[in-house]
Scaffold this active site. Structure first.
Site, PDB file in Angstrom:
ATOM      1  N   GLY A 109      36.065  19.749  -2.440  1.00 58.08           N
ATOM      2  CA  GLY A 109      37.303  20.030  -1.712  1.00 58.08           C
ATOM      3  C   GLY A 109      38.341  20.706  -2.592  1.00 58.08           C
ATOM      4  O   GLY A 109      38.571  20.279  -3.718  1.00 58.08           O
ATOM      5  N   LEU A 159      39.455  12.964  -4.257  1.00 57.44           N
ATOM      6  CA  LEU A 159      39.551  14.418  -4.126  1.00 57.44           C
ATOM      7  C   LEU A 159      40.209  15.108  -5.323  1.00 57.44           C
ATOM      8  O   LEU A 159      40.919  16.100  -5.165  1.00 57.44           O
ATOM      9  CB  LEU A 159      40.273  14.795  -2.820  1.00 57.44           C
ATOM     10  CG  LEU A 159      39.506  14.370  -1.560  1.00 57.44           C
ATOM     11  CD1 LEU A 159      40.418  14.439  -0.339  1.00 57.44           C
ATOM     12  CD2 LEU A 159      38.288  15.246  -1.355  1.00 57.44           C
ATOM     13  N   ASN A 164      35.052  23.919   0.865  1.00 61.21           N
ATOM     14  CA  ASN A 164      35.645  22.748   1.512  1.00 61.21           C
ATOM     15  C   ASN A 164      37.131  22.716   1.183  1.00 61.21           C
ATOM     16  O   ASN A 164      37.530  22.964   0.048  1.00 61.21           O
ATOM     17  CB  ASN A 164      34.926  21.494   1.019  1.00 61.21           C
ATOM     18  CG  ASN A 164      35.434  20.231   1.681  1.00 61.21           C
ATOM     19  OD1 ASN A 164      36.543  19.782   1.426  1.00 61.21           O
ATOM     20  ND2 ASN A 164      34.619  19.671   2.557  1.00 61.21           N
ATOM     21  N   CYS A 186      41.131  13.384   4.829  1.00 57.74           N
ATOM     22  CA  CYS A 186      42.271  13.207   3.938  1.00 57.74           C
ATOM     23  C   CYS A 186      43.364  12.478   4.697  1.00 57.74           C
ATOM     24  O   CYS A 186      43.652  12.813   5.838  1.00 57.74           O
ATOM     25  CB  CYS A 186      42.839  14.547   3.489  1.00 57.74           C
ATOM     26  SG  CYS A 186      41.629  15.619   2.722  1.00 57.74           S
ATOM     27  N   GLY A 189      24.709   7.649   1.016  1.00 63.31           N
ATOM     28  CA  GLY A 189      23.351   7.336   0.579  1.00 63.31           C
ATOM     29  C   GLY A 189      22.492   6.862   1.730  1.00 63.31           C
ATOM     30  O   GLY A 189      22.958   6.754   2.869  1.00 63.31           O
TER      31      GLY A 189
END
Lengths: 272, 304
Positions: B47, B74, B100, B131, B218
Site C-alpha cells: 500500500g 501500512l 495498492n 484503512c 493464511g
C-alpha cells in the site's frame, strides 16, 4: 533458478538441508547441524547472520529466525544453537539425523567484519559479549576474529559453548547465581576492568540496553544484534522493524528492518 | 495441448491469473533474486500513501494455527519514493503492475491516485479500504456500503487506470459491500483482506501484538475467502480477484470456480517464496489434465 549469491543479506530461494546432528547442549538449549546439498552451499557466513528455518509440520507456515552459530563452507555444514521456547522450536529440536528441513538464508547484514578487522589490526581492544541465547552467534564472530576478549553471561554453571570460545578468545564468564565466574551479568564483568574500544553484543533486550548505556558512558563503539518477531525474514513484510535515531533510507521513516538493515546495528543508531 | 492461461481484468490482460497479495511481496525487489518476476501475472505492490507512514509499534506479527496475525500498520515510504525507486525498478519487469493505495482520509487517496495517473508503468490501482477513516472515528472506509460507494465514486472520477476496490471481510454482508463498490464505479473488486483477530500470551498475560488486534491471514481463512468470493460473484458482474489463504494450485482453482477471474497469494509467500510459480505450473497442469483450453473458462464454473 537456484543460484547462491554469497553477499550478506542476499538469499536465494529456500533450500532443503539434511540434519547431520541434533544434541541438547544445556537445559533447554538445542544444537542442530544441517548440511547443504553440494551445489547449494553458501560461500561463507558473515558472523551475525541468520537463517529462517521451517518446521516440517504443515500447520506452521512461518519460519523461525535462528542465528548462525557456525558455518563450515567446505562441508556446507550450518550449526544452529537455539533455545526451545514454543511449538516451532520444539519441532526443530525433535528433528532426527537424516531428516530434512527447509532453510532460507543466509539473511541479514552480520557484523561489519572489514571495519572490525581494520580496527583490530590498528590495536583496538574488542570485546565480544554474549548473554544467554545470544552466546551462539558470537562464537562464529570469535572464530573469524580471533584474539579478542569474550564475555559470556549465563544463568548458572551450565556453560554451553564456553570451552569453544576459549580456543579463539580470552574468555570470562558471569553467572546470575554466582555458581561460576563473576556473580551477576556481563556488565559486572566489563566494569571490572577498563572499557574496550569496541564491543559486539548479542543477548536479551535488557542486556543490550545496559550495554548501550555503558558504551555511551565510556566512549565505546558498540554493535548490537537485535531480534524481533519475523514473518518473511527477507525485508518484505515490515514486521520486524526497530526504531532508529535517523531517517532510514529504505523506509523514509525512523524504522529499519531487523532482518535486512540488521540484525546488527550501531548502538547509537537505534532506540531500545 | 497447452492451456491459455491469460485472463482479462477490466480491459487489462494478464499472462496468467496469479499475483501476490499486497503487503506480502513489497514491490518485488527483494524476491527478484529468487525468481523470475516476469513469470507472474502481475505484481501487486505494498500500500502506498501520500506521505511516508511509520506503521504500528512492534510486535507486529505472530503465528497462529494455520496462519498468522499482522498489524504492520501500512508502513510505507510514501508515493514520491515509491515512484522514484519502486516504479523505476518495475520498468525492467515484464508483468502487470497493480499499485495498492491507502489513506487516512478521502483526500489522501485522491492525492496518490492523482500522482499515479501519469505513471505509465502503473496498469491498475487497488484501493485498500480497510484503512481506518480518521475523520469518522477510525471506522474503515470499506466497512459500510455508503462510505464505500462514496469513496469508490470519488476515486473512479480521478483515476486514469482501472480501479479495483479491495474489500474487507469484517462486514455483516459481503454481497452488499460488493454491490456498493460496483455501483460506485469500481472496475473490479478484490477480496478478501484479512480477518480481524487477536492473540494473548497466557504465560505473560499480555496481548502478543502491540496493536492488540491484527489481521488473520493464511490457510485458516481460505474457506471463508472462498465463500465470500462466491457470494460476491453472485452479487456483481465486475471481475473479482480472489485471495485468502491460497497455498496450492487447488486453492487457486477453487477461487476461480467460485467466481474469481484471477487470484492473489499472500501469507504463503513467507513460507515458500516460489509458491506462486508452483501454483501457475499446477494450474496449467490441471487445465491439461481436464482438457481445458482457456483457464478463464473456469471463472464461476462451479456447478450449481
Amino acid at each position: 533458478m537456484s543460484t547462491w549469491d554469497s553477499a550478506a543479506g542476499r538469499p536465494a530461494a529456500k533450500k532443503t538441508v539434511r540434519v547431520s546432528a541434533v544434541k541438547e547442549l544445556a537445559d533447554g538449549i538445542c544444537e542442530l547441524v544441517l548440511t547443504y546439498p553440494e551445489r547449494e552451499r553458501p560461500e561463507n557466513a558473515v558472523p551475525g547472520q541468520f537463517v529462517m528455518i521451517y518446521p516440517g509440520d504443515g500447520s506452521h507456515i512461518l519460519g523461525r529466525p535462528i542465528s548462525v552459530c557456525g558455518y563450515n563452507p567446505v562441508e556446507g555444514a550450518l550449526r544452529l544453537v537455539f533455545r526451545v521456547v514454543g511449538k516451532g522450536t520444539g519441532e526443530l529440536a525433535a528433528l532426527k539425523p537424516g531428516e530434512e528441513a527447509d532453510v532460507l538464508g543466509l539473511l541479514g547484514n552480520g557484523y561489519p567484519m572489514e571495519e572490525l578487522r581494520t580496527r583490530k589490526s590498528e590495536g583496538a581492544q574488542i570485546a565480544l559479549v554474549g548473554g544467554g541465547i545470544g552466546i551462539p552467534p558470537m562464537l562464529e564472530l570469535a572464530r573469524q576474529l580471533p584474539g579478542c576478549r569474550a564475555v559470556l553471561g549465563y544463568r548458572t554453571d551450565d556453560l554451553f559453548l564456553m570451552d569453544e570460545f576459549q580456543e579463539y578468545a580470552v574468555t570470562q564468564a558471569a553467572t546470575e547465581d554466582g555458581s561460576f565466574g563473576t556473580k551477576g551479568t556481563v556488565l559486572d564483568v566489563l566494569r571490572q576492568g577498563s572499557a574496550p574500544d569496541i564491543l559486539c553484543a548479542c543477548g536479551p533486550l535488557p542486556m543490550l540496553r545496559a550495554l548501550k548505556e555503558y558504551a555511551a558512558e565510556n566512549g565505546v563503539t558498540a554493535f548490537l544484534s537485535l531480534e524481533e518477531r519475523m514473518a518473511c525474514g527477507v525485508g518484505v513484510c515490515l514486521g520486524c522493524v526497530c526504531r532508529t535515531t535517523f531517517k532510514d533510507e529504505h523506509s523514509q521513516v525512523n524504522r529499519a528492518r531487523v532482518c535486512t538493515e540488521g540484525p546488527v546495528f550501531r548502538a547509537e543508531d537505534v532506540e531500545l | 495441448m497447452k492451456a491459455d492461461l491469460s485472463v482479462n481484468i477490466a480491459g487489462v490482460t494478464l499472462k496468467n491469473p496469479v499475483m501476490p497479495a499486497s503487503g506480502t511481496f513489497g514491490s518485488g525487489l527483494e524476491y527478484a533474486r529468487m525468481m523470475d518476476l516476469s513469470r507472474l501475472g502481475a505484481i501487486v505492490t505494498k500500500g502506498v500513501s501520500n506521505i511516508p507512514w511509520e506503521g504500528n509499534d512492534v510486535p507486529r506479527v505472530t503465528e497462529v494455527p494455520g496462519g498468522m496475525l499482522n498489524a504492520i500498520g501500512l508502513q510505507n515510504p510514501g508515493v514520491d519514493v515509491f515512484i522514484e525507486r519502486d516504479l523505476a525498478f518495475l520498468k525492467q519487469v515484464d508483468t502487470r503492475v497493480i499499485v495498492n493505495v491507502c489513506g487516512k482520509s478521502e483526500q489522501d487517496y485522491l492525492d496518490v491516485v492523482e500522482r499515479l495517473a501519469d505513471e505509465e508503468r502503473v496498469d491498475m490501482l487497488e484501493i485498500n479500504v480497510s484503512c481506518p477513516n480518521v475523520k469518522e472515528g477510525a471506522i474503515a472506509f470499506g466497512q459500510n456500503p455508503e462510505s464505500l460507494f462514496h469513496i469508490t465514486q470519488e476515486i473512479r472520477r480521478k483515476a486514469k487506470q482501472p480501479v479495483i476496490m479491495k474489500l474487507t471481510p469484517n462486514v455483516t454482508g459481503i454481497a452488499e459491500t460488493a454491490r456498493a463498490a460496483e455501483a460506485g464505479g469500481a472496475d473490479a473488486i478484490s477480496l478478501i483482506n484479512t480477518i480481524t483477530g487477536m492473540k494473548i500470551d497466557v504465560e505473560r498475560q499480555r496481548f502478543v501484538l502491540a496493536n492488540r488486534t491484527g489481521g488473520l491471514s493464511g490457510p485458516a481463512i481460505h474457506p471463508v475467502a472462498v465463500r465470500m468470493v462466491y457470494e460476491a460473484a453472485q452479487a456483481v458482474r465486475i471481475p473479482i480477484i480472489g485471495m485468502g489463504g491460497i497455498a496450492s494450485a487447488e486453492d487457486a482453482l477453487e477461487m476461480m470456480l467460485a467466481g474469481a477471474s484471477a487470484v492473489a497469494v499472500g501469507a504463503m509467500n513467507f513460507n515458500d517464496p516460489l509458491i506462486m510459480l508452483r501454483i501457475i505450473d499446477g494450474m496449467a497442469a490441471y487445465c491439461e489434465r481436464h482438457g481445458i483450453g482457456r483457464i478463464s473458462d473456469l471463472t464461476g464454473a462451479v456447478h450449481t
